[in-house]
Design a protein around this motif. Structure first.
Motif, mmCIF file in Angstrom:
data_model
loop_
_atom_site.group_PDB
_atom_site.id
_atom_site.type_symbol
_atom_site.label_atom_id
_atom_site.label_comp_id
_atom_site.label_asym_id
_atom_site.label_seq_id
_atom_site.Cartn_x
_atom_site.Cartn_y
_atom_site.Cartn_z
ATOM 1 N N LYS A 1 0.811 -1.211 -0.086
ATOM 2 C CA LYS A 1 0.128 0.068 0.003
ATOM 3 C C LYS A 1 0.793 1.380 -0.049
ATOM 4 C CE LYS A 1 -3.569 -2.462 -0.005
ATOM 5 N NZ LYS A 1 -4.669 -2.600 -1.225
ATOM 6 N N LYS A 2 1.997 1.296 0.697
ATOM 7 C CA LYS A 2 2.846 2.402 0.783
ATOM 8 C C LYS A 2 4.161 2.006 0.077
ATOM 9 C CE LYS A 2 1.221 4.056 5.339
ATOM 10 N NZ LYS A 2 1.502 4.718 6.441
ATOM 11 N N TYR A 3 4.214 2.746 -0.927
ATOM 12 C CA TYR A 3 5.456 2.559 -1.934
ATOM 13 C C TYR A 3 5.906 3.646 -2.538
ATOM 14 C CZ TYR A 3 1.668 2.365 -5.279
ATOM 15 O OH TYR A 3 0.617 2.710 -6.379
ATOM 16 N N ALA A 4 7.016 3.766 -3.204
ATOM 17 C CA ALA A 4 7.313 5.239 -3.986
ATOM 18 C C ALA A 4 8.696 4.745 -4.755
ATOM 19 C CB ALA A 4 7.866 6.217 -2.970
ATOM 20 N N MET A 5 8.743 5.379 -5.806
ATOM 21 C CA MET A 5 9.939 5.257 -6.777
ATOM 22 C C MET A 5 11.285 6.000 -6.474
ATOM 23 S SD MET A 5 9.980 6.863 -10.541
ATOM 24 C CE MET A 5 8.606 5.845 -11.361
ATOM 25 N N LEU B 1 10.452 1.325 -3.436
ATOM 26 C CA LEU B 1 10.808 1.528 -1.819
ATOM 27 C C LEU B 1 9.298 0.810 -1.615
ATOM 28 C CD1 LEU B 1 12.495 4.506 -1.485
ATOM 29 C CD2 LEU B 1 13.556 2.644 -1.966
ATOM 30 N N GLY B 2 9.413 0.175 -0.125
ATOM 31 C CA GLY B 2 8.332 -0.087 0.500
ATOM 32 C C GLY B 2 7.690 -1.541 0.285
ATOM 33 N N LEU B 3 8.419 -2.136 -0.911
ATOM 34 C CA LEU B 3 8.004 -3.486 -1.273
ATOM 35 C C LEU B 3 8.789 -4.778 -0.209
ATOM 36 C CD1 LEU B 3 8.829 -3.503 -4.882
ATOM 37 C CD2 LEU B 3 6.486 -3.227 -3.871
#
Length: 347
Positions: free
Chosen positions: A152-156, A301-303
């Motif tokens: 749910k919370k991720y970013a490049m 990120l976040g995975l």
């Protein structure tokens, strides 16, 4: 004696693009075998064709199980999905078939990582239009990974040498991007940036947050987002112990970041981060009509699994010509190894 080198699943990307070529060329570098056990995920015949037209001195070993890969220099192990009819593949052309192959290759690689059969993933370029033509309504790799890992919370995160850039929003329209500039979303992105820097070996990262508007709003003259959303997010991050500065106008932030003032930059939307990032890592040769250098790594990120990627596109205009640079692929492999090693050390 156990082998501590991580097994990395490397997707071939869109089969009609430069993806298979840059993957194959990466295997000519002996150094990657010192750091990892590389495994291409895709169609073995497509990789064989890339080896042929690039005139590479490499053999292709098609396997149906990770356990059957040999990981020896001079040979490309391919986890063979057998999902391409090579005679029907037209290099440099977008198509629903190529898009579906690229999509299924990414999903297969994610599944291998989620099952623990590989230690990390590295992705080649995909063509969003081809994927949409195939009926897969994802805006990019990042969103595919988030969906199939339940994140749910991720970013490049973009990385090129000491420049590290993370986005509050990525693959949305500029109008939507402005609407997504919200305190909670910015705060989540700051936290992801901090965690990423720590994973990359930076103990107390200095993080700079950009403004959205010209001059970072200039005290509210050019917009309200800084006062109402960005500054409150920065204040909350500081109260949590993060070393955060901002909001800083984008045209001021990046010269300082490139000069080493900040360890990480949090930007508000796609092009605000991508343009300066590619100014650093990409070099166009107009006489040769090609990129001399295509550097830069994209990390999601976040995975729950490791995912790094080249940060260039499919370059359909040069697909099949044997002139694509593997620089970004080699860097993506290097960063996947680095993330794996830091992850192991943290246990």
């Amino acid at each position: 004696m156990s082998d501590h080198r991580p097994i990395l699943g490397i997707t071939m990307g869109d089969p009609a693009s430069i993806g298979p070529e840059v993957a194959a060329k990466a295997f000519t570098n002996r150094v990657i075998y010192d750091a990892c056990r590389p495994l291409v995920v895709g169609d073995a015949r497509v990789i064989e064709d890339a080896v042929r037209f690039c005139n590479l001195d490499l053999k292709v070993n098609a396997v149906k199980s990770v356990n059957n890969a040999e990981f020896v220099f001079g040979q490309i192990d391919v986890y063979d999905l057998e999902n391409v009819v090579l005679e029907d593949l037209k290099k440099g052309e977008m198509s629903a078939r190529a898009g579906d192959v690229a999509f299924q290759t990414v999903v297969a690689t994610i599944n291998l990582a989620m099952k623990g059969e590989i230690d990390g993933t590295v992705t080649g370029p995909i063509n969003k239009e081809s994927i949409h033509m195939a009926g897969h309504q994802f805006s990019g790799h990042t969103e595919i990974y988030a969906h199939y890992t339940g994140t749910k919370k991720y970013a490049m995160l973009l990385v090129e040498n000491d420049l590290r850039v993370i986005h509050v929003s990525t693959h949305v329209s500029l109008r939507q991007a402005c609407d997504l500039v919200k305190k909670d979303r910015i705060l989540d992105t700051i936290e992801l940036m901090h965690q990423a820097c720590v994973q990359l070996g930076i103990r107390d990262p200095r993080i700079a947050v950009s403004g959205l508007n010209p001059h970072a709003g200039d005290g509210g003259i050019f917009g309200w987002e800084e006062k109402e959303e960005i500054i409150p997010a920065i204040e909350e991050a500081v109260s949590r112990g993060y070393n955060v500065t901002g909001p800083i106008p984008g045209d001021t932030l990046f010269p300082k970041a490139i000069g080493g003032r900040y360890d990480g930059c949090v930007v508000m939307y796609h092009d605000q981060g991508h343009i300066p990032f590619k100014m650093v890592g990409f070099t166009w040769d107009d006489k040769a009509q090609k990129m001399n250098s295509v550097k830069g790594v994209n990390i999601t990120l976040g995975l729950p699994i490791i995912r790094t990627s080249v940060d260039h596109g499919t370059a359909m205009e040069i697909a099949g010509k044997g002139i694509a640079s593997p620089d970004a692929m080699l860097l993506a492999i290097e960063y996947a190894v680095k993330l794996f090693e830091n992850k192991v050390q943290s246990y």
